[in-house]
Design a protein around this motif. Structure first.
Motif, short mmCIF file in Angstrom:
data_model
loop_
_atom_site.label_atom_id
_atom_site.label_comp_id
_atom_site.label_asym_id
_atom_site.label_seq_id
_atom_site.Cartn_x
_atom_site.Cartn_y
_atom_site.Cartn_z
N PRO A 129 0.82 -1.22 0.00
CA PRO A 129 0.00 0.00 0.00
C PRO A 129 0.85 1.26 0.00
O PRO A 129 2.06 1.22 0.17
CB PRO A 129 -0.79 -0.14 1.31
CG PRO A 129 0.10 -0.94 2.20
CD PRO A 129 0.79 -1.93 1.29
N VAL A 130 0.18 2.40 -0.18
CA VAL A 130 0.77 3.75 -0.18
C VAL A 130 1.66 3.96 -1.39
O VAL A 130 1.46 4.88 -2.19
CB VAL A 130 1.55 4.05 1.12
CG1 VAL A 130 2.03 5.50 1.12
CG2 VAL A 130 0.70 3.75 2.35
N LEU A 131 2.68 3.13 -1.52
CA LEU A 131 3.59 3.17 -2.67
C LEU A 131 3.99 1.74 -2.96
O LEU A 131 4.46 1.04 -2.07
CB LEU A 131 4.82 4.03 -2.34
CG LEU A 131 5.78 4.33 -3.50
CD1 LEU A 131 5.15 5.32 -4.46
CD2 LEU A 131 7.10 4.89 -2.96
N ASP A 132 3.78 1.27 -4.20
CA ASP A 132 4.08 -0.14 -4.47
C ASP A 132 5.58 -0.38 -4.56
O ASP A 132 6.39 0.54 -4.65
CB ASP A 132 3.37 -0.64 -5.73
CG ASP A 132 3.83 0.04 -7.01
OD1 ASP A 132 5.04 0.24 -7.17
OD2 ASP A 132 2.98 0.37 -7.85
N GLY A 133 5.96 -1.66 -4.54
CA GLY A 133 7.36 -2.02 -4.52
C GLY A 133 8.12 -1.61 -5.76
O GLY A 133 9.33 -1.37 -5.71
N ILE A 134 7.43 -1.53 -6.90
CA ILE A 134 8.09 -1.13 -8.13
C ILE A 134 8.54 0.33 -8.06
O ILE A 134 9.69 0.66 -8.36
CB ILE A 134 7.15 -1.33 -9.34
CG1 ILE A 134 6.85 -2.82 -9.52
CG2 ILE A 134 7.76 -0.74 -10.60
CD1 ILE A 134 5.78 -3.10 -10.55
N GLU A 135 7.63 1.20 -7.66
CA GLU A 135 7.98 2.62 -7.57
C GLU A 135 8.99 2.85 -6.46
O GLU A 135 9.91 3.67 -6.61
CB GLU A 135 6.72 3.45 -7.33
CG GLU A 135 6.96 4.95 -7.42
CD GLU A 135 7.57 5.38 -8.75
OE1 GLU A 135 8.38 6.33 -8.74
OE2 GLU A 135 7.25 4.77 -9.79
N ALA A 136 8.85 2.13 -5.36
CA ALA A 136 9.82 2.25 -4.28
C ALA A 136 11.20 1.82 -4.76
O ALA A 136 12.22 2.47 -4.45
CB ALA A 136 9.39 1.40 -3.08
N THR A 137 11.25 0.75 -5.53
CA THR A 137 12.53 0.29 -6.10
C THR A 137 13.12 1.33 -7.04
O THR A 137 14.33 1.59 -7.02
CB THR A 137 12.33 -1.04 -6.85
OG1 THR A 137 11.90 -2.04 -5.92
CG2 THR A 137 13.61 -1.50 -7.52
N ARG A 138 12.27 1.93 -7.85
CA ARG A 138 12.75 2.95 -8.78
C ARG A 138 13.35 4.13 -8.03
O ARG A 138 14.40 4.66 -8.43
CB ARG A 138 11.59 3.42 -9.67
CG ARG A 138 12.00 4.43 -10.75
CD ARG A 138 10.85 4.74 -11.68
NE ARG A 138 10.51 3.58 -12.50
CZ ARG A 138 9.40 2.87 -12.38
NH1 ARG A 138 8.49 3.19 -11.46
NH2 ARG A 138 9.17 1.85 -13.16
N LEU A 139 12.75 4.53 -6.94
CA LEU A 139 13.26 5.66 -6.16
C LEU A 139 14.56 5.31 -5.45
O LEU A 139 15.43 6.17 -5.29
CB LEU A 139 12.21 6.09 -5.13
CG LEU A 139 10.94 6.73 -5.69
CD1 LEU A 139 9.92 6.94 -4.58
CD2 LEU A 139 11.26 8.06 -6.38
N LEU A 140 14.70 4.04 -5.06
CA LEU A 140 15.89 3.64 -4.31
C LEU A 140 17.04 3.16 -5.17
O LEU A 140 18.20 3.34 -4.81
CB LEU A 140 15.51 2.52 -3.32
CG LEU A 140 14.63 2.92 -2.15
CD1 LEU A 140 14.24 1.68 -1.34
CD2 LEU A 140 15.35 3.93 -1.25
#
Length: 219
Positions: A61-72
């Protein structure tokens, strides 16, 4: 003794997350730096705690793992973090996007604990982790969607032999399996892989697999 590998565990299912934390913390060479249940918190914690590896679920939730991975771990990340994606095979059709986002590899959630632990250690060293079974089944399953046009890139800078190696790599073969298939030594395979990455400007084997599928080099 060297410092333990610090791991951030991100999964929205508490039971799964607790299990991962327990398994990882039981290892003398691994240490859980933190845990969370959504992608936004994962990004915030990773930037604050600076773990060696982030074990990332895809659907959160809130931010999916794909977008979180892209940011990190993506190209715009100021201090890239190594991300190991864990997924339920029959649900997450966007693992490919996680690899494009910068993940260093992926494993199935039902992988046995030794495989998960070795995956964390592998990614921590800077190497890419591609589960052969998952690579063949999952990426191949969505090849039609991720391979625009389906035609091989006529402008590829790779030699015919390098293309052979890349195709086998994209099929999830290990260096030993590629060596056996082409009747060459594993050391020669390593040399070919290094040349392929350098010529194509790719970071690791994961990006090489993505490149192969996007340019129609595998069927």
């Amino acid at each position: 003794m060297s410092d333990p590998i610090r791991v951030l565990v991100c999964d929205d299912q508490m039971l799964v997350r607790t299990g991962l934390v327990t398994i990882i913390d039981a290892q003398p060479d691994l240490e859980v730096a933190g845990e969370c249940g959504d992608g936004r918190t994962a990004v915030d914690l990773a930037r604050r705690l600076q773990p060696d590896v982030v074990v990332m679920d895809v659907r959160m939730p809130v931010l999916d793992g794909i977008e979180a991975t892209r940011l990190l771990a993506g190209s715009t990340a100021t201090e890239p973090v190594k991300v190991l994606v864990v997924t339920t095979f029959n649900l997450d059709e966007y693992v490919y996007e996680a690899l494009r986002a910068g993940a260093s590899g992926f494993l199935l959630k039902d992988a046995p604990p030794p495989k998960l632990l070795q995956g964390i250690r592998t990614v921590a060293t800077g190497a890419a982790l591609l589960d052969p079974e998952v690579t063949r089944a999952l990426v191949g399953r969505y090849a039609a969607r991720i391979r625009p046009g389906g035609a091989a890139d006529p402008e590829s800078p790779l030699t015919p032999r390098e293309l052979e190696v890349l195709r086998l790599l994209a099929d999830g073969r290990s260096n030993g399996e590629i060596a056996a298939a082409l009747v060459i030594s594993p050391e020669t395979v390593k040399t070919f892989v290094s040349r392929i990455l350098a010529k194509l400007g790719l970071r690791d084997r994961v990006q090489a697999v993505v490149y192969a599928y996007r340019h129609g080099l595998v069927s």
